[in-house]
Design a protein around this motif. Structure first.
Motif, short mmCIF file in Angstrom:
data_model
loop_
_atom_site.label_atom_id
_atom_site.label_comp_id
_atom_site.label_asym_id
_atom_site.label_seq_id
_atom_site.Cartn_x
_atom_site.Cartn_y
_atom_site.Cartn_z
N SER A 43 0.79 -1.31 -0.14
CA SER A 43 -0.07 -0.10 -0.09
C SER A 43 0.81 1.35 -0.06
CB SER A 43 -0.94 -0.09 1.23
OG SER A 43 -0.38 0.28 2.33
N PHE A 44 2.01 1.20 0.42
CA PHE A 44 3.04 2.38 0.44
C PHE A 44 3.73 2.28 -0.89
CE2 PHE A 44 2.95 1.14 4.82
CZ PHE A 44 2.31 2.45 5.44
N VAL A 45 3.60 1.68 -1.97
CA VAL A 45 4.29 1.68 -3.10
C VAL A 45 4.19 2.83 -3.97
CG1 VAL A 45 4.91 0.65 -5.27
CG2 VAL A 45 5.11 -0.68 -3.10
N PRO A 46 2.63 3.25 -4.16
CA PRO A 46 2.30 4.68 -4.93
C PRO A 46 2.76 5.55 -4.19
CG PRO A 46 0.50 3.08 -4.64
CD PRO A 46 1.59 2.29 -3.74
N ILE A 47 2.66 5.73 -2.97
CA ILE A 47 3.14 6.87 -2.44
C ILE A 47 4.66 7.06 -2.40
CG2 ILE A 47 3.52 8.04 0.29
CD1 ILE A 47 1.12 6.23 0.88
N ALA A 48 5.70 5.95 -2.34
CA ALA A 48 7.05 5.97 -2.59
C ALA A 48 7.41 6.60 -3.83
CB ALA A 48 7.83 4.76 -2.24
N ILE A 49 6.72 5.89 -5.04
CA ILE A 49 6.89 6.35 -6.38
C ILE A 49 6.64 7.84 -6.37
CG2 ILE A 49 6.17 5.96 -8.60
CD1 ILE A 49 5.77 2.95 -7.80
N MET A 50 5.34 8.23 -5.85
CA MET A 50 4.91 9.63 -6.16
C MET A 50 6.08 10.41 -5.54
SD MET A 50 2.58 9.75 -8.42
CE MET A 50 1.82 11.34 -8.31
N SER A 51 6.39 10.28 -4.25
CA SER A 51 7.36 11.10 -3.53
C SER A 51 8.71 11.15 -4.32
CB SER A 51 7.53 10.57 -2.18
OG SER A 51 6.05 10.45 -1.49
N SER A 52 8.97 10.03 -4.83
CA SER A 52 10.57 10.10 -5.59
C SER A 52 10.25 10.96 -6.75
CB SER A 52 10.86 8.60 -5.82
OG SER A 52 10.13 7.86 -6.59
N LEU A 53 9.22 10.86 -7.46
CA LEU A 53 9.11 11.36 -8.74
C LEU A 53 8.98 13.01 -8.46
CD1 LEU A 53 6.66 9.44 -10.76
CD2 LEU A 53 8.88 9.68 -11.39
N TRP A 54 8.52 13.37 -7.53
CA TRP A 54 8.21 14.99 -6.95
C TRP A 54 9.34 15.41 -6.60
CZ3 TRP A 54 8.22 16.30 -1.68
CH2 TRP A 54 8.07 17.79 -1.43
N PHE A 55 10.20 14.54 -5.79
CA PHE A 55 11.35 15.06 -5.08
C PHE A 55 12.57 15.58 -6.35
CE2 PHE A 55 15.63 14.63 -2.79
CZ PHE A 55 15.31 15.64 -1.76
N GLU A 56 12.45 14.36 -7.18
CA GLU A 56 13.21 14.62 -8.26
C GLU A 56 13.22 15.83 -9.07
OE1 GLU A 56 14.69 12.25 -12.50
OE2 GLU A 56 12.96 11.66 -11.47
N SER A 57 11.94 16.06 -9.23
CA SER A 57 11.65 17.22 -10.24
C SER A 57 11.95 18.55 -9.41
CB SER A 57 10.15 17.18 -10.64
OG SER A 57 9.35 17.44 -9.24
N LEU A 58 12.04 18.62 -8.16
CA LEU A 58 12.65 19.82 -7.47
C LEU A 58 14.00 20.32 -7.56
CD1 LEU A 58 11.08 19.06 -3.93
CD2 LEU A 58 9.96 20.42 -5.95
N PHE A 59 14.91 19.44 -8.34
CA PHE A 59 16.12 19.66 -8.61
C PHE A 59 16.49 19.72 -9.92
CE2 PHE A 59 15.87 18.10 -4.27
CZ PHE A 59 16.63 19.00 -3.72
N ILE A 60 17.46 20.51 -10.26
CA ILE A 60 18.30 20.49 -11.85
C ILE A 60 19.43 20.08 -11.81
CG2 ILE A 60 18.46 21.82 -13.62
CD1 ILE A 60 16.68 24.14 -12.73
N GLN A 61 19.79 19.00 -12.41
CA GLN A 61 21.00 18.51 -12.17
C GLN A 61 21.94 19.27 -13.47
OE1 GLN A 61 21.03 14.51 -13.93
NE2 GLN A 61 23.12 14.01 -13.31
N HIS A 62 23.29 19.33 -12.76
CA HIS A 62 24.29 20.04 -13.50
C HIS A 62 25.50 18.91 -13.36
CE1 HIS A 62 22.24 23.63 -13.58
NE2 HIS A 62 21.93 23.68 -12.02
N ILE A 63 25.94 18.40 -14.49
CA ILE A 63 26.99 17.58 -14.69
C ILE A 63 28.22 18.11 -13.77
CG2 ILE A 63 28.37 15.96 -16.20
CD1 ILE A 63 25.45 15.28 -16.04
N GLY A 64 28.74 17.47 -12.88
CA GLY A 64 30.08 17.84 -12.28
C GLY A 64 29.70 18.88 -11.20
#
Length: 108
Positions: A43-64
């Motif tokens: 039951s926690f799998v959808p919450i974990a997936i949505m949280s990880s997608l949300w958290f990833e979108s909060l940052f812009i990756q810069h190589i190095g």
């Protein structure tokens, strides 16, 4: 013509892989009963997936370099998270997120 067949086989293969990944668990687990602990864990799998997608979108990756904050996404997350806390309606959460990010992009 060869490229067209390659594309067609790729589309069919991707569709088959998607279909099998959704059907096989249903077929395998159809006659099995899962324990309460497993069901509670799943039951926690959808919450974990949505949280990880949300958290990833909060940052812009810069190589190095360290990632930087994506301010429009962070600001749009505020009404979205408030909506999630109060309504717990996935449709409403998604709509508020899309509308708030659209409004921020229009205003900036």
């Amino acid at each position: 013509m060869l490229l067209t067949n390659y594309i067609l086989y790729t589309i069919i293969g991707c569709g088959l892989a998607t279909w099998l990944s959704r059907i096989l668990p249903l077929v395998i687990l159809k006659n099995m009963t899962l324990s309460k602990k497993v069901i509670e864990f799943l039951s926690f799998v959808p919450i974990a997936i949505m949280s990880s997608l949300w958290f990833e979108s909060l940052f812009i990756q810069h190589i190095g370099h360290l990632p930087s904050i994506d301010w429009p996404n962070l600001i749009a997350s505020i009404p979205t998270v408030i909506t999630a806390i109060f309504t717990k309606s996935l449709l409403l959460i998604v709509l508020i997120g899309i509308l708030s990010l659209s409004l921020i992009n229009i205003l900036s």
